[in-house]
Design an enzyme around this catalytic site. Structure first.
Site, PDB file in Angstrom:
ATOM      1  N   GLU A 182      55.259  32.571  17.465  1.00 12.42           N
ATOM      2  CA  GLU A 182      53.787  33.107  17.198  1.00 12.42           C
ATOM      3  C   GLU A 182      52.908  32.980  18.187  1.00 12.42           C
ATOM      4  O   GLU A 182      52.197  34.020  18.565  1.00 12.42           O
ATOM      5  CB  GLU A 182      53.410  32.471  15.794  1.00 12.42           C
ATOM      6  CG  GLU A 182      54.277  33.232  14.761  1.00 12.42           C
ATOM      7  CD  GLU A 182      53.747  32.689  13.320  1.00 12.42           C
ATOM      8  OE1 GLU A 182      53.785  33.396  12.379  1.00 12.42           O
ATOM      9  OE2 GLU A 182      53.502  31.297  13.333  1.00 12.42           O
TER      10      GLU A 182
ATOM     11  N   GLU B 204      61.440  30.934   9.910  1.00 11.19           N
ATOM     12  CA  GLU B 204      60.689  30.380   8.723  1.00 11.19           C
ATOM     13  C   GLU B 204      61.591  30.841   7.412  1.00 11.19           C
ATOM     14  O   GLU B 204      61.780  29.637   6.410  1.00 11.19           O
ATOM     15  CB  GLU B 204      59.213  30.907   8.658  1.00 11.19           C
ATOM     16  CG  GLU B 204      58.286  30.111   9.446  1.00 11.19           C
ATOM     17  CD  GLU B 204      58.137  31.095  10.669  1.00 11.19           C
ATOM     18  OE1 GLU B 204      57.247  30.839  11.476  1.00 11.19           O
ATOM     19  OE2 GLU B 204      58.998  31.570  11.244  1.00 11.19           O
TER      20      GLU B 204
END
Length: 271
Positions: A125, A145
């Site tokens: 990210e 994730e």
């Protein structure tokens, strides 16, 4: 000469910042946990981005992780913050995203991700919050994730589908798989892939090209890109953004023309 942001002080929360020749180098220095980010590290990164934004001497940023194994593997899964439920984590999201960077829209200088290894979860990210990505051949990327029952909430889902083709993005988001640097370059996320021994030289080449440009022009370009993404090209062009107006009437714009006419490299005042 290098200058730490806080002269005489030791780097806090294992994040290093040095500014040399208009370049801010930010290093997450937690190699024992593959440069994972815990609460204090996140806070320190946010302080650093705020400080860089307030420093007119900074014309480019390089973000990396310490060591040769990892850029950043995201949230520190051993940290106390992991005790939060998913809803609690979602309620406490930083509006600027993971590491204070992945969704930040106020950092108006070019940011290079020097990806020296794993860029996973929040680490990827942060890569998505950078403008230029230079990666070592052994680097791996992934929004992993879902494989631990979490969701890439800090910009991963929303940024990835805007940066690479839809099916490529969904192929990563719906599997949590890792992709090598060469594959990410083919998708369009990585600008350059080099052997690890050549990573610094490649980053320096990009920096040289950035510093050859007028800093006021680059601030205007980045501000225009970040703050008009929701508009049509015609409407975006009509926006009178602060950095754009400053660049159009800057000393840099005058120096650039003079240097071209005098057939010499420009010396940018940066104002």
């Amino acid at each position: 000469m290098s200058r730490p942001t806080e002269p005489g002080a030791e780097p806090r929360d294992e994040v290093r910042l040095e500014v040399t020749d208009h370049v801010a180098r930010v290093t997450i220095d937690r190699p024992a946990v593959l440069n994972a980010v815990d609460g204090p590290t996140h806070e320190r990164l946010c302080e650093i981005w705020d400080r860089i934004e307030a420093d007119p001497d900074v014309r480019a940023v390089v973000l990396t992780g310490a060591g040769e194994r990892a850029f950043c593997v995201g949230a520190d899964m051993s940290a106390a913050a992991i005790a939060k439920t998913g809803l609690e984590y979602w309620a406490d999201l930083d509006p600027n995203g993971f590491g204070g960077l992945s969704l930040r829209t106020t950092l108006d200088v070019p940011v290079i991700a020097r990806v020296n290894g794993y860029a996973l979860g929040g680490g990827m990210e942060m890569v998505l919050g950078c403008d230029i990505v230079v990666a070592a051949e052994h680097a791996q990327f992934g929004l992993t994730e879902p494989r631990v029952g979490r969701i890439p909430l800090d910009g991963g889902v929303f940024q990835l589908v805007r940066r690479i083709p839809h099916t490529q993005a969904m192929g990563m988001l719906l599997t949590g798989r890792r992709a090598k640097a060469a594959e990410m370059q083919a998708m369009g996320l990585v600008n350059e892939v080099v052997p690890a021994a050549e990573l610094d030289a490649a980053v320096d080449r990009w920096l040289a090209d950035i510093l050859a440009c007028a800093p006021t022009s680059l601030r205007a370009v980045k501000q225009m890109v970040q703050r008009t993404a929701h508009l049509s090209a015609q409407d975006a062009r009509a926006q009178r953004l602060p950095a754009l107006m400053a660049a159009l009437d800057s000393e840099d714009s005058k120096e650039g023309v003079r240097a071209f006419q005098e057939k010499r490299p420009p010396v940018w005042p940066g104002r």
